[in-house]
Design a protein around this motif. Structure first.
Motif, PDB file in Angstrom:
ATOM      1  N   VAL A  21       0.858  -1.183   0.000  1.00 27.12           N
ATOM      2  CA  VAL A  21       0.000   0.000   0.000  1.00 27.12           C
ATOM      3  C   VAL A  21       0.894   1.233   0.000  1.00 27.12           C
ATOM      4  CG1 VAL A  21      -1.747   1.269   1.293  1.00 27.12           C
ATOM      5  CG2 VAL A  21      -1.870  -1.216   1.155  1.00 27.12           C
ATOM      6  N   HIS A  22       0.599   2.174  -0.877  1.00 27.58           N
ATOM      7  CA  HIS A  22       1.412   3.380  -1.018  1.00 27.58           C
ATOM      8  C   HIS A  22       1.376   4.233   0.246  1.00 27.58           C
ATOM      9  CE1 HIS A  22       2.148   2.586  -5.193  1.00 27.58           C
ATOM     10  NE2 HIS A  22       0.849   2.439  -5.415  1.00 27.58           N
ATOM     11  N   HIS A  23       2.307   5.157   0.330  1.00 30.67           N
ATOM     12  CA  HIS A  23       2.435   6.093   1.456  1.00 30.67           C
ATOM     13  C   HIS A  23       2.669   5.365   2.774  1.00 30.67           C
ATOM     14  CE1 HIS A  23       1.264   9.374  -1.146  1.00 30.67           C
ATOM     15  NE2 HIS A  23       0.176   8.706  -1.496  1.00 30.67           N
ATOM     16  N   ARG A  24       3.530   4.369   2.755  1.00 36.84           N
ATOM     17  CA  ARG A  24       3.773   3.623   3.981  1.00 36.84           C
ATOM     18  C   ARG A  24       4.471   4.451   5.049  1.00 36.84           C
ATOM     19  NH1 ARG A  24       6.521   0.434   0.243  1.00 36.84           N
ATOM     20  NH2 ARG A  24       8.697   0.978   0.026  1.00 36.84           N
ATOM     21  N   GLU A  25       5.052   5.591   4.658  1.00 40.37           N
ATOM     22  CA  GLU A  25       5.688   6.453   5.649  1.00 40.37           C
ATOM     23  C   GLU A  25       4.656   7.146   6.536  1.00 40.37           C
ATOM     24  OE1 GLU A  25       4.845   8.830   2.019  1.00 40.37           O
ATOM     25  OE2 GLU A  25       5.903   6.945   2.344  1.00 40.37           O
ATOM     26  N   THR A  26       3.382   7.077   6.172  1.00 43.16           N
ATOM     27  CA  THR A  26       2.340   7.693   6.986  1.00 43.16           C
ATOM     28  C   THR A  26       1.831   6.760   8.077  1.00 43.16           C
ATOM     29  OG1 THR A  26       0.586   6.967   5.493  1.00 43.16           O
ATOM     30  CG2 THR A  26       1.564   9.121   5.064  1.00 43.16           C
ATOM     31  N   ARG A  27       2.231   5.498   8.030  1.00 42.63           N
ATOM     32  CA  ARG A  27       1.806   4.529   9.036  1.00 42.63           C
ATOM     33  C   ARG A  27       3.029   4.077   9.826  1.00 42.63           C
ATOM     34  NH1 ARG A  27      -0.015   2.580   4.243  1.00 42.63           N
ATOM     35  NH2 ARG A  27       1.550   0.960   4.280  1.00 42.63           N
ATOM     36  N   GLY A  28       2.811   3.582  10.992  1.00 43.13           N
ATOM     37  CA  GLY A  28       3.892   2.971  11.746  1.00 43.13           C
ATOM     38  C   GLY A  28       4.332   1.684  11.071  1.00 43.13           C
ATOM     39  N   PRO A  73      -7.478  -3.476   3.747  1.00 46.48           N
ATOM     40  CA  PRO A  73      -8.404  -2.358   3.975  1.00 46.48           C
ATOM     41  C   PRO A  73      -7.958  -1.448   5.115  1.00 46.48           C
ATOM     42  CG  PRO A  73      -9.630  -4.392   3.736  1.00 46.48           C
ATOM     43  CD  PRO A  73      -8.183  -4.762   3.807  1.00 46.48           C
ATOM     44  N   ALA A  74      -7.392  -2.026   6.161  1.00 48.84           N
ATOM     45  CA  ALA A  74      -6.923  -1.204   7.276  1.00 48.84           C
ATOM     46  C   ALA A  74      -5.771  -0.307   6.848  1.00 48.84           C
ATOM     47  CB  ALA A  74      -6.491  -2.099   8.438  1.00 48.84           C
ATOM     48  N   ALA A  75      -4.851  -0.830   6.052  1.00 46.75           N
ATOM     49  CA  ALA A  75      -3.739  -0.009   5.569  1.00 46.75           C
ATOM     50  C   ALA A  75      -4.233   1.107   4.671  1.00 46.75           C
ATOM     51  CB  ALA A  75      -2.731  -0.888   4.824  1.00 46.75           C
ATOM     52  N   LEU A  76      -5.184   0.810   3.812  1.00 47.16           N
ATOM     53  CA  LEU A  76      -5.752   1.841   2.944  1.00 47.16           C
ATOM     54  C   LEU A  76      -6.484   2.907   3.757  1.00 47.16           C
ATOM     55  CD1 LEU A  76      -7.106  -0.405   0.060  1.00 47.16           C
ATOM     56  CD2 LEU A  76      -5.193   1.208  -0.069  1.00 47.16           C
ATOM     57  N   ALA A  77      -7.256   2.476   4.746  1.00 47.87           N
ATOM     58  CA  ALA A  77      -8.004   3.421   5.568  1.00 47.87           C
ATOM     59  C   ALA A  77      -7.074   4.290   6.406  1.00 47.87           C
ATOM     60  CB  ALA A  77      -8.981   2.671   6.472  1.00 47.87           C
ATOM     61  N   LEU A  78      -6.068   3.680   7.020  1.00 51.49           N
ATOM     62  CA  LEU A  78      -5.126   4.458   7.826  1.00 51.49           C
ATOM     63  C   LEU A  78      -4.376   5.478   6.977  1.00 51.49           C
ATOM     64  CD1 LEU A  78      -3.608   1.784  10.223  1.00 51.49           C
ATOM     65  CD2 LEU A  78      -5.068   3.705  10.826  1.00 51.49           C
ATOM     66  N   THR A  79      -4.005   5.078   5.780  1.00 52.83           N
ATOM     67  CA  THR A  79      -3.304   6.001   4.885  1.00 52.83           C
ATOM     68  C   THR A  79      -4.203   7.165   4.495  1.00 52.83           C
ATOM     69  OG1 THR A  79      -1.948   4.204   4.029  1.00 52.83           O
ATOM     70  CG2 THR A  79      -2.115   6.183   2.677  1.00 52.83           C
TER      71      THR A  79
END
Length: 96
Positions: A21-28, A73-79
């Motif tokens: 999932v893109h923008h992984r720097e926005t998640r822990g 879905p959780a990774a997409l939602a968190l991003t």
């Protein structure tokens, strides 16, 4: 002891979701892999408590399907949530 295999499968699926999932720097870095581990463990535990043994394919399938259904879905939602919050903060601070 087989639950350890399910937990490892969940963690691996969570790691795959984190990196795909893109923008992984926005998640822990550990949020999605831990979510995969926990979801695989809960699925395994629920089926074990329901009396379904490890000699059937259901606990093994649940250790793969449940984390996949939860992590992406959780990774997409968190991003999405994090990017929207960052944009609001930039606007409020007058940065962007």
């Amino acid at each position: 002891m087989q639950i350890l295999i399910a937990l490892i499968l969940g963690a691996v699926i969570g790691i795959a979701a984190h990196f795909q999932v893109h923008h992984r720097e926005t998640r822990g870095a550990a949020v999605i892999p831990m979510l995969g581990t926990v979801s695989a463990g809960i699925a395994w535990l629920a089926l074990t408590w329901a009396g379904i043994g490890i000699d059937t394919p259901w606990p093994w399938l649940s250790a793969v399907i449940v984390p996949a259904a939860v992590c992406w879905p959780a990774a997409l939602a968190l991003t999405k949530i994090r990017l929207a919050r960052d944009a609001r903060e930039k606007t409020a601070l007058g940065i962007g």
